[in-house]
Design a protein around this motif. Sequence first.
Motif, PDB file in Angstrom:
ATOM      1  N   VAL A  23       1.952   9.881  -4.443  1.00 45.63           N
ATOM      2  CA  VAL A  23       1.255  10.922  -3.721  1.00 45.63           C
ATOM      3  C   VAL A  23       2.290  11.444  -2.647  1.00 45.63           C
ATOM      4  O   VAL A  23       2.502  12.694  -2.375  1.00 45.63           O
ATOM      5  CB  VAL A  23      -0.056  10.422  -2.706  1.00 45.63           C
TER       6      VAL A  23
ATOM      7  N   SER B  70       1.829   1.787  -3.068  1.00 40.44           N
ATOM      8  CA  SER B  70       0.621   2.449  -4.266  1.00 40.44           C
ATOM      9  C   SER B  70       0.643   3.747  -3.816  1.00 40.44           C
ATOM     10  O   SER B  70       0.286   4.649  -4.886  1.00 40.44           O
ATOM     11  CB  SER B  70      -0.561   1.683  -4.015  1.00 40.44           C
ATOM     12  N   ALA B  71       0.820   4.517  -2.643  1.00 42.73           N
ATOM     13  CA  ALA B  71       0.732   5.462  -2.365  1.00 42.73           C
ATOM     14  C   ALA B  71       2.001   6.531  -2.676  1.00 42.73           C
ATOM     15  O   ALA B  71       2.071   7.960  -2.341  1.00 42.73           O
ATOM     16  CB  ALA B  71       0.466   5.658  -0.904  1.00 42.73           C
ATOM     17  N   SER B  72       2.890   5.941  -3.316  1.00 39.54           N
ATOM     18  CA  SER B  72       4.347   6.390  -3.396  1.00 39.54           C
ATOM     19  C   SER B  72       4.363   7.849  -4.463  1.00 39.54           C
ATOM     20  O   SER B  72       4.928   8.827  -3.772  1.00 39.54           O
ATOM     21  CB  SER B  72       5.364   5.622  -4.012  1.00 39.54           C
TER      22      SER B  72
ATOM     23  N   LEU C 201       1.005  -1.201  -0.008  1.00 40.83           N
ATOM     24  CA  LEU C 201      -0.059  -0.010  -0.006  1.00 40.83           C
ATOM     25  C   LEU C 201       0.744   1.367   0.082  1.00 40.83           C
ATOM     26  O   LEU C 201       0.567   2.138  -0.612  1.00 40.83           O
ATOM     27  CB  LEU C 201      -0.931   0.098   1.153  1.00 40.83           C
TER      28      LEU C 201
END
Length: 351
Positions: free
Chosen positions: A182, A178-180, A175
């Motif tokens: 942002v 996946s948020a990298s 996760l």
Amino acid sequence: MHPRITHLDGMRGLAILMVIAYHAYARWPELLPYAATTQHIPLFAFGWVGVQLFFMISGFVIFMTLDKSRSYGHFLKKRWLRLFPAMLVATLLLYFTAGFFPEWSEHTPESKNLIPGLIFVNPETLTQLTGIEFRSMAGSFWSLYVEALFYLIIGAVYFTAGRKYCLPALIVPMLLLSASSVLKSLGHPLLIDVISKFGFIHYAWFMVGCLVYERLHGRDKGYHYALVILALLINFSYYVKNNGVMTIVPLVVVMLFFIASFYSKQMERWLSVRFFTAIGFVSYALYLIHENLLIAMMVKLNVHIKNEAVMIALPVVVATALYYVAWLITQYAEPALRNALGQVVDRPARA
């Protein structure tokens, strides 16, 4: 011991054969002209999913290893003694044979490049942390860096929070990845670059193996399935983005094959035949040495042999020779080194 372990040895054999086929016939068309003919044959083109098969097997057996370990330290010691001896032998073998293969520039190592493999840390991270340019001794080492970090994380969770938090803990770095984008925009680009090199995207495969093991032991919960599906969606989106939507097909096939092998007596018998289990026995050492030595040897032979049909047949001969090298490492060098290192590691504990 789980009654189905024999077929996992056979599955390791199948996995390494897939990876060897990929490297020999699809990965290097620019170095090996005959690969232009073979690289689009699905059996070869998708052989790289053998690594995902290795990851699922690791995920399956990890709880067995954790359950038999007295502590986090004991678990890490066992894992290190499992991985390091063959890595040491393979790394030195690749280093000292490099001079025989000047034809392949990938295979001209510097002594500093011994380090990533021997400490199981990927060279990109070492380069980012030190500013010194590191490279792996062999391209195939990348999956060992992923495995080693997986062991560190799952062992820490198992021995602190407990078994039921292992699967949830594995989704966290995925996760985070996946948020990298942002997080990057918030101003931590270096941190994100470091994180992105750790191979967290592949944790979905370890999770599949873990879940199959828990299911077979009646410990699976509904939320486990939700976590694994989420992990697979993250993983698939990565492959679609980088390689196109068709990449999902071999990934799904290899996952279904892995799961089905625990429920099909026929598959279990097939994977337990001597041919596969014998290759499975040497699969780790063979995985470490095969790409450099196989490709370097094929490039060397290609200079002298102009017949494409002969060249297409030769990887089988070279891989067979490498099987025996890997057998010598697994049968003799590894156990001797493991015993010697085990005594050294144990000594302070007795003092």
